[in-house]
Design a protein around this motif. Structure first.
Motif, PDB file in Angstrom:
ATOM      1  N   THR A 318      20.711  21.126 -20.683  1.00 47.67           N
ATOM      2  CA  THR A 318      19.968  20.014 -20.087  1.00 47.67           C
ATOM      3  C   THR A 318      19.041  20.510 -18.975  1.00 47.67           C
ATOM      4  O   THR A 318      17.871  20.115 -18.915  1.00 47.67           O
ATOM      5  CB  THR A 318      20.951  18.969 -19.513  1.00 47.67           C
ATOM      6  N   ASN A 319      19.547  21.394 -18.148  1.00 46.61           N
ATOM      7  CA  ASN A 319      18.699  21.903 -17.064  1.00 46.61           C
ATOM      8  C   ASN A 319      17.542  22.737 -17.587  1.00 46.61           C
ATOM      9  O   ASN A 319      16.443  22.696 -17.040  1.00 46.61           O
ATOM     10  CB  ASN A 319      19.533  22.741 -16.079  1.00 46.61           C
ATOM     11  N   LYS A 322      14.951  20.311 -18.805  1.00 43.12           N
ATOM     12  CA  LYS A 322      14.238  19.701 -17.674  1.00 43.12           C
ATOM     13  C   LYS A 322      13.249  20.681 -17.046  1.00 43.12           C
ATOM     14  O   LYS A 322      12.129  20.319 -16.706  1.00 43.12           O
ATOM     15  CB  LYS A 322      15.239  19.220 -16.613  1.00 43.12           C
ATOM     16  N   ILE A 325      10.246  20.976 -19.285  1.00 43.53           N
ATOM     17  CA  ILE A 325       9.377  19.786 -19.202  1.00 43.53           C
ATOM     18  C   ILE A 325       8.581  19.825 -17.900  1.00 43.53           C
ATOM     19  O   ILE A 325       7.377  19.559 -17.875  1.00 43.53           O
ATOM     20  CB  ILE A 325      10.209  18.487 -19.329  1.00 43.53           C
ATOM     21  N   GLU A 326       9.240  20.199 -16.835  1.00 46.89           N
ATOM     22  CA  GLU A 326       8.568  20.336 -15.544  1.00 46.89           C
ATOM     23  C   GLU A 326       7.404  21.336 -15.666  1.00 46.89           C
ATOM     24  O   GLU A 326       6.317  21.114 -15.162  1.00 46.89           O
ATOM     25  CB  GLU A 326       9.617  20.839 -14.524  1.00 46.89           C
ATOM     26  N   LYS A 329       4.633  19.637 -18.242  1.00 46.68           N
ATOM     27  CA  LYS A 329       4.223  18.221 -18.225  1.00 46.68           C
ATOM     28  C   LYS A 329       2.769  18.008 -17.809  1.00 46.68           C
ATOM     29  O   LYS A 329       2.159  17.015 -18.202  1.00 46.68           O
ATOM     30  CB  LYS A 329       5.164  17.406 -17.331  1.00 46.68           C
ATOM     31  N   GLU A 336       7.209  14.414 -20.539  1.00 49.39           N
ATOM     32  CA  GLU A 336       7.893  13.745 -19.440  1.00 49.39           C
ATOM     33  C   GLU A 336       8.292  12.318 -19.859  1.00 49.39           C
ATOM     34  O   GLU A 336       9.409  11.875 -19.584  1.00 49.39           O
ATOM     35  CB  GLU A 336       6.995  13.714 -18.212  1.00 49.39           C
ATOM     36  N   GLN A 339      11.407  12.460 -22.028  1.00 52.48           N
ATOM     37  CA  GLN A 339      12.455  13.370 -21.561  1.00 52.48           C
ATOM     38  C   GLN A 339      13.865  12.982 -22.044  1.00 52.48           C
ATOM     39  O   GLN A 339      14.609  13.818 -22.557  1.00 52.48           O
ATOM     40  CB  GLN A 339      12.427  13.455 -20.033  1.00 52.48           C
ATOM     41  N   GLU A 340      14.190  11.709 -21.899  1.00 55.19           N
ATOM     42  CA  GLU A 340      15.541  11.258 -22.272  1.00 55.19           C
ATOM     43  C   GLU A 340      15.817  11.532 -23.747  1.00 55.19           C
ATOM     44  O   GLU A 340      16.875  12.040 -24.126  1.00 55.19           O
ATOM     45  CB  GLU A 340      15.696   9.751 -22.005  1.00 55.19           C
ATOM     46  N   ILE A 343      16.224  15.272 -24.545  1.00 52.23           N
ATOM     47  CA  ILE A 343      17.537  15.783 -24.150  1.00 52.23           C
ATOM     48  C   ILE A 343      18.600  15.296 -25.141  1.00 52.23           C
ATOM     49  O   ILE A 343      19.403  16.086 -25.647  1.00 52.23           O
ATOM     50  CB  ILE A 343      17.894  15.346 -22.711  1.00 52.23           C
TER      51      ILE A 343
END
Ligand code: SER
Length: 585
Positions: A318-319, A322, A325-326, A329, A336, A339-340, A343
């Protein structure tokens, strides 16, 4: 220069040269069953290369999200990627060789400030189908490329076509000299040693290759160019691999920090497959055992296995997502926004794979011990298939496991078994890409129009909350996904079916108008209303019944479409229903 700056410079440059900037088409082509993923910028533009009028005009430019899986096994080396971004500019019967080459040269040398001596170019050598491209070579000389940096090659190097048939033509390719020593006295752009890297391809698409292998001239002379963004970023930043650029660096560094076993290939595979998977999921792809879904499944599973090889705890996934994506994005805001979903899809697939991974690896080891005793070095295709079928091991994972044991796999036998097992699978059909929407026949066109009728009928019967979330058409059926909170009743289904058939019987005229996106919205046209439309759009109207933004093509009147029959209504994902329907003639 960062990738996003190169992209912006590119789009601005072509805007200045009177090009309309069009949005990237989705990675998953809509209403185009002939291809799995968008593999080149020209792909969504095929109808326009063949003469259909583009609503934005004759000069276009964009960045296009692309995915190519032919080299999936090579990922891990210092250059191969599955997902990549292609910057492209097009002339649809407007400018040709001279202006195209001049613009490419100016962009590279003035905007990106690449020294002229770093550039070499290749042109088509000529054969029975098409003459030697001296016109391009002369333009190159005129703009300032020295004669000894101009090379001529045949069709194998300087002719571009997507697949076996379709629009095509001679191309001129631009190479960047990395400054590495020449591998021999005869080292030149066609050489694979790494001194020369291809950076831009300008295709002069004035031919159409027929099924029988013959070429005919197209009515209009087009230009189709493609520049690989990751590669350009790598070169301009003086990096050895795309994994050293800002696009991959944060994830690569994080993997290095987390790993307990050092393996650069595994880190690259994880970083690459993670990015590709995220892009596919964000554009609507989900893992499955066929077609696009199978490609996504392989990417995620191979990534998991390499995380295991690095001995990185899978709870870090998960990290890592993230973080990626960071990182990305700014270039892809859709990551972004989704994102949900990204994941949850990746974690769900991880769970599925992890369940069988350990037992599968045990099974694999049993086989290897047996083979070693027999002094055999190749794992039979049927074992590779069993590992796939029972334990969900993609063949490239088994291949890697085999290699780690000094063995090979019988991929040919596996492929045969795989093919037999799922007639339906069109895995790899992106290589057979034939020409997108332009290639549609009477049947798929009717299904396309039926999709519009169905969309409107659903809105009338169920309410305005119904929105299209996906559509897929083959010659045999249509599939339509839409938002609706619960299962449709029998009565509702009947009403929808009747309503569609009524419109077919009324033999409504289908008309097409071009207008601005704002006017289309004002006129009440329905559409996906995402940011994928350009400023000017086409609106298809079916009598007084439906008005929808769409690229076409459609039937001219509804009378001959056949009888519409809903075969199935089911859940597709939460809050999304799926209808499968056929047209019976
Ligand atoms: N279609 C060509 C390519 O993919 C140029 O865009 O290389």
């Amino acid at each position: 220069m960062k990738a996003i700056e190169i992209r912006n410079k590119y789009l601005n440059f072509f805007k200045k040269h009177n090009h309309k900037i069009i949005p990237s088409a989705p990675l998953i082509p809509e209403n185009d069953p002939s291809v799995l993923f968008t593999t080149a910028g020209m792909q969504p533009l095929v109808p326009y290369l063949l003469g259909e009028k583009h609503p934005e005009g004759k000069r276009l430019a964009d960045y296009q999200k692309c995915l190519r899986t032919v080299d999936i096994e090579e990922v891990g080396d210092n250059r191969h990627l599955t997902y990549f971004e292609m910057l492209g500019n097009w002339s649809l019967g407007d400018y040709f060789k001279e202006e195209s080459i001049q613009m490419s040269f100016d962009f590279l040398t003035k905007e990106l400030q690449i020294p002229v001596e770093k550039l070499s170019v290749t042109c088509f050598a000529g054969d029975k189908d098409c003459e030697k491209d001296e016109v391009s070579a002369n333009v190159w000389k005129k703009v300032g490329i020295p004669e000894d940096h101009i090379y001529y090659y045949g069709k194998e190097d300087n002719w571009w076509i997507a697949g076996e048939e379709g629009p095509c033509g001679p191309d001129t390719e631009i190479f960047y000299d990395t400054g590495k020593p020449a591998c021999s006295d005869n080292c030149q752009p066609s050489c694979d040693c790494g001194k020369y890297v291809e950076i831009w391809n300008n295709v002069f698409m004035e031919f159409f290759k027929e099924k029988d292998g013959t070429y005919r001239k197209l009515e209009q002379k087009n230009v189709d160019t493609g520049l690989g963004l990751e590669r350009m970023a790598m070169l301009l930043q003086g990096k050895e691999t795309p994994f050293d650029t800002e696009l991959f660096k944060p994830v690569m560094d994080k993997l290095e920090e987390l790993q307990k076993v050092d393996d650069i290939q595994s880190r690259r595979i994880v970083a690459e497959h993670l990015r590709s998977s995220m892009m596919i999921i964000s554009d609507g792809g989900r893992p499955s055992n066929i077609d696009r879904g199978y490609v996504l499944r392989r990417l995620i599973r191979r990534m998991i296995r390499h995380l295991n090889k690095l001995q990185i705890d899978l709870s870090e996934l998960t990290n890592l997502i993230k973080l990626d994506i960071e990182t990305l994005k700014e270039m892809y805001k859709e990551l972004e926004q989704n994102q949900e979903t990204i994941i949850s899809v990746i974690l769900e697939e991880k769970e599925k794979f992890v369940k069988t991974l350990i037992t599968g690896e045990r099974e694999f080891e049993k086989e290897v011990t047996k083979l070693k005793k027999e002094n055999k070095k190749q794992i039979e295709g049927k074992i590779v298939f069993k590992l796939y079928d029972t334990y969900g091991f993609p063949p490239e994972v088994t291949k890697e496991l085999a290699e780690e044991n000094g063995m090979t796999i019988d991929k040919k036998e596996f492929d045969e078994l795989f093919k037999k097992h799922q007639e339906k699978s069109r895995q790899g059909s992106e290589q057979k890409f034939k020409g997108g929407l332009a290639d549609q026949n009477e049947k798929t066109i009717s299904y396309h129009t039926a999709t519009h009728l169905l969309h409107q009928a659903l809105r009338q019967v169920l309410g305005e909350h119904v929105k299209q979330c996906g559509s897929n058409i083959t010659e045999e059926r249509l599939r339509f996904d839409f938002t609706h909170p619960q299962k449709m009743t029998k009565e509702e289904l009947q009403k929808v079916e009747d309503l569609v058939n009524e419109q077919i019987k009324r033999d409504l005229k289908v008309t097409c108008e071009e207008m601005s996106y704002e006017d289309a919205k004002k006129s009440g046209a329905i559409g996906l209303f995402t940011d994928k439309y350009g400023d000017r759009v086409k609106v298809y109207t079916i009598g007084d019944f439906s008005k929808e933004i769409c690229g076409g093509p459609h039937v001219t009147h509804t009378g001959d479409m056949g009888t519409f029959k809903i075969k199935k209504e089911e859940s597709s994902s939460s809050g999304v229903r799926r209808i499968k329907a056929v047209l019976i003639k």
